[in-house]
Scaffold this motif. Sequence first.
Motif: not given
Length: 294
Positions: A43-44, A46-50, A63, A65, A120
């Motif tokens: 999921v991370l 997919e959100l662009g985290f490395r 991770w 951002p 959430r």
Amino acid sequence: GIPVAVLKSMHTAWTYFPDPGTRPGSDIDLLIAPSHLRHGSAVLVELGFRPQAAPADGSRGDWIPPDAPVEPVSLEITHRDNPWCIDLHRSLDRTLRFGLTPRFGSPAPEDGVRLERGGRAFYGLPQPLLLAWLAFHAASHLEIGPMVRYVELVLVMRRDFAPRPELWESFLRLASRTRAAPLGYPALELAEQLAPGSIPPEVRRELRRLAPWMVRRVVSRLRPETAQQLYRMSLDVRVMWLLSALGLAAVLRGVLRSPREGLAGESRWRALVRGQVRRLHLLRRGGLRVRAPE
């Protein structure tokens, strides 16, 4: 759909501090079940985290951002534009210097306290686990941690433990079972100095009894406002855990689990002696560089 528990600052900022902005932080700590680690990591991504390099004990991964700044805007305050990251934990077992690790394990996030923010749902650690983990975390950053960590402990104790003093008995049992009592003692003692009366006298005496003698000696000379030692860490703070039965046992465990042969066929025992002699030599010369805890 992954159950997530939020650890330390993001949880306590909304629950215990008068305003979330009064509890700054530079990361978001999330606890997920080990079986969900791969899904959470995906999921991370997919959100662009490395990902950054994970700590040696494998308890978590950092991770970064997308488009995160590299250099901090301010070193004086935790600025909103400073670099930040998500720490994805699969376990609360976290190794302190010299291999000391409390055994908090991997509690199920959904067994925590349910919280809702922005539509959430997530979870916070239940008591007395929350206090035990916060105390250990603050003690593991003793020489670089800001005073807000001790304020955090005081606010948590006042809100949760003051109206329910029976929680202290559960806390002592948990801290003893997980070996967190001696490791969290420095931070709890400094929090008590900051706000006297936060810890019942009998609990304070028991925590002091469980702490190694060298740790008690060092902490007795510290104050909340002077415990942070960013520029020159004192020798006793450097070695207070090593000069204890807990510290020596951790070092020996590390040696026994290391490869049988050292450099160029050197035995692991000789490698240990050589490394410790070099360490003492550097300490004597003042040339040892201590890495910040993970």
